[in-house]
Enzyme design. Structure first.
Site, PDB file in Angstrom:
ATOM      1  CG  ASN A  28      -1.699   1.233   1.426  1.00 14.10           C
ATOM      2  OD1 ASN A  28      -1.778   2.060   0.513  1.00 14.10           O
ATOM      3  ND2 ASN A  28      -2.315   1.390   2.591  1.00 14.10           N
ATOM      4  CD1 TRP A  29       3.402   1.060  -2.963  1.00 15.97           C
ATOM      5  CD2 TRP A  29       3.542   2.340  -4.799  1.00 15.97           C
ATOM      6  NE1 TRP A  29       4.138   0.359  -3.900  1.00 15.97           N
ATOM      7  CE2 TRP A  29       4.234   1.139  -5.034  1.00 15.97           C
ATOM      8  CE3 TRP A  29       3.477   3.287  -5.813  1.00 15.97           C
ATOM      9  CZ2 TRP A  29       4.881   0.866  -6.245  1.00 15.97           C
ATOM     10  CZ3 TRP A  29       4.119   3.025  -7.019  1.00 15.97           C
ATOM     11  CH2 TRP A  29       4.812   1.827  -7.222  1.00 15.97           C
ATOM     12  CE  LYS A  30       0.141   3.312   4.885  1.00 14.71           C
ATOM     13  NZ  LYS A  30       0.021   3.462   6.309  1.00 14.71           N
ATOM     14  CG  HIS A 114      -5.799   1.559   5.303  1.00 10.42           C
ATOM     15  ND1 HIS A 114      -5.370   2.524   6.188  1.00 10.42           N
ATOM     16  CD2 HIS A 114      -4.739   0.738   5.108  1.00 10.42           C
ATOM     17  CE1 HIS A 114      -4.098   2.291   6.512  1.00 10.42           C
ATOM     18  NE2 HIS A 114      -3.700   1.205   5.861  1.00 10.42           N
ATOM     19  CD  GLU A 116      -2.992   5.331   6.842  1.00  7.85           C
ATOM     20  OE1 GLU A 116      -3.001   5.401   5.606  1.00  7.85           O
ATOM     21  OE2 GLU A 116      -2.026   4.874   7.495  1.00  7.85           O
ATOM     22  CD  GLU A 186      -3.452  -2.951   7.425  1.00  9.03           C
ATOM     23  OE1 GLU A 186      -2.337  -3.169   6.941  1.00  9.03           O
ATOM     24  OE2 GLU A 186      -4.084  -1.906   7.212  1.00  9.03           O
ATOM     25  N   GLY A 192       2.369   2.038  10.739  1.00 13.11           N
ATOM     26  CA  GLY A 192       3.273   3.174  10.565  1.00 13.11           C
ATOM     27  C   GLY A 192       3.961   3.609  11.850  1.00 13.11           C
ATOM     28  CB  SER A 231       5.368  -1.895  11.935  1.00 14.62           C
ATOM     29  OG  SER A 231       4.856  -0.590  12.139  1.00 14.62           O
ATOM     30  N   GLY A 252       2.824  -1.207   4.338  1.00 15.17           N
ATOM     31  CA  GLY A 252       2.811   0.221   4.072  1.00 15.17           C
ATOM     32  C   GLY A 252       4.214   0.730   3.803  1.00 15.17           C
ATOM     33  N   GLY A 253       4.845   1.271   4.815  1.00 13.39           N
ATOM     34  CA  GLY A 253       6.150   1.922   4.658  1.00 13.39           C
ATOM     35  C   GLY A 253       7.176   1.086   3.900  1.00 13.39           C
TER      36      GLY A 253
HETATM   37  C1  PEP Z   1      -0.780  -0.082   6.156  1.00 14.96           C
HETATM   38  O1  PEP Z   1      -0.904   1.112   5.970  1.00 14.96           O
HETATM   39  O2  PEP Z   1      -1.639  -0.854   5.722  1.00 14.96           O
HETATM   40  C2  PEP Z   1       0.391  -0.560   6.894  1.00 14.96           C
HETATM   41  C3  PEP Z   1       0.396  -1.789   7.296  1.00 14.96           C
HETATM   42  O3  PEP Z   1       1.397   0.351   7.079  1.00 14.96           O
HETATM   43  P1  PEP Z   1       2.843   0.046   7.718  1.00 14.96           P
HETATM   44  O4  PEP Z   1       3.362  -1.218   7.099  1.00 14.96           O
HETATM   45  O5  PEP Z   1       3.665   1.252   7.380  1.00 14.96           O
HETATM   46  O6  PEP Z   1       2.629  -0.101   9.197  1.00 14.96           O
END
Ligand code: PEP
Length: 270
Positions: A28-30, A114, A116, A186, A192, A231, A252-253
């Site tokens: 997920n590049w957000k 998600h 967010e 999640e 994040g 993470s 994500g990151g």
């Molecule tokens: C996400 O946004 O779905 C996520 C899991 O982010 P991260 O890996 O950065 O925690």
């Protein structure tokens, strides 16, 4: 539940009853990237993923870059996903992006619910259920995110929150719809933040989700992929993905760093 050996190599399959679940990792590049940054990332990522097999991989760039990523990833094993969608079909919905448009752009998947979107954009369970249904109707596989906040975890509400989020979708679309979907557990406190649920903590919730689905349909429960997000890094992915009910990850990151994302995919393919 057993790991199975295919072609003399241990692959990322887990067998439950008659079902084999192929691991799934999605990036997920957000709201990150640019034409040139995406080119740089893809030029490193696509070759790094070339030798990885026995699993499904997707990347979910922001809408404006879907066509760019589609072109770059053509002929590779990397599928395309949207990060969100509008619950309505094409029409007078300014700013919306429909499931049909995502299909038209080559998406196979779309993230819905998600955290967010839930927390920053006020999306509730009913809206998420509508988006999930719209995705399915257009032939997209929804990646349904569920998960609790830190306060909810600390007050012992994790199972109840996740059940509420999942039940909204089950009531709207029915349990069989999960055959065409992925569930992403999640925990909001792990997204994040650099804090990861331990493999045991994550496994306990994943097993609870599978148990909840099994109350409606044991075959669907055995088949549905439940991935973990929060993470995930190349250094902790193998332990997480080694748990019996963790079928991959939503990343994500680390999805923005070619070596890290490739390392996570490699961990899932083992
Ligand atoms: C996400 O946004 O779905 C996520 C899991 O982010 P991260 O890996 O950065 O925690």
């Amino acid at each position: 539940m057993t790991r199975v050996v295919a072609d003399g190599k241990i692959r990322g399959f887990i067998q439950v009853g008659q079902e084999m679940r192929v691991k799934f990792v999605a990036g997920n590049w957000k709201m990150n990237g640019s034409l040139s940054a995406n080119d740089t990332l893809l030029q490193a990522l696509l070759p790094a993923l070339r030798d990885i097999s026995g699993m499904d991989i997707a990347v979910c760039p922001p809408y404006p870059y879907l066509a760019q990523v589609r072109r770059a990833a053509e002929g590779s094993q990397v599928a395309l996903g949207g990060q969100d969608l509008c619950q309505y079909g094409n029409g007078a919905y300014t700013g919306g992006v429909s499931a049909e448009m995502l299909r038209d752009l080559g998406c196979g998947y779309v993230i819905v619910g998600h955290s967010e979107r839930r927390t920053l954009f006020g999306e509730g369970d009913a809206l998420v259920a509508e988006k999930f249904a719209a995705a399915l109707k257009a032939g997209l596989k929804p990646v349904l995110c569920v998960g609790e906040t830190l306060a909810e975890r600390e007050s012992g509400a994790t199972d109840g929150v996740v059940a509420r989020q999942l039940n909204a979708v089950l009531q709207r679309s029915g349990v069989a719809a999960l055959r065409e979907a992925v569930i992403a557990y999640e925990p909001v406190w792990a997204i994040g933040t650099g804090k990861t649920a331990t493999p045991e903590e994550a496994q306990a919730v994943h097993a609870g989700i599978r148990g909840l689905v099994a109350k409606s349909d044991t075959a669907v429960a055995a088949a549905v992929r439940i991935v973990y997000g929060g993470s995930v890094k190349a250094s902790n992915a193998a332990q997480l993905f080694g748990m019996p009910d963790i079928d991959g990850g939503l990343i994500g990151g680390a999805a923005l760093v070619a070596d890290d994302f490739a390392g996570i995919c490699r961990a899932a393919s083992r």
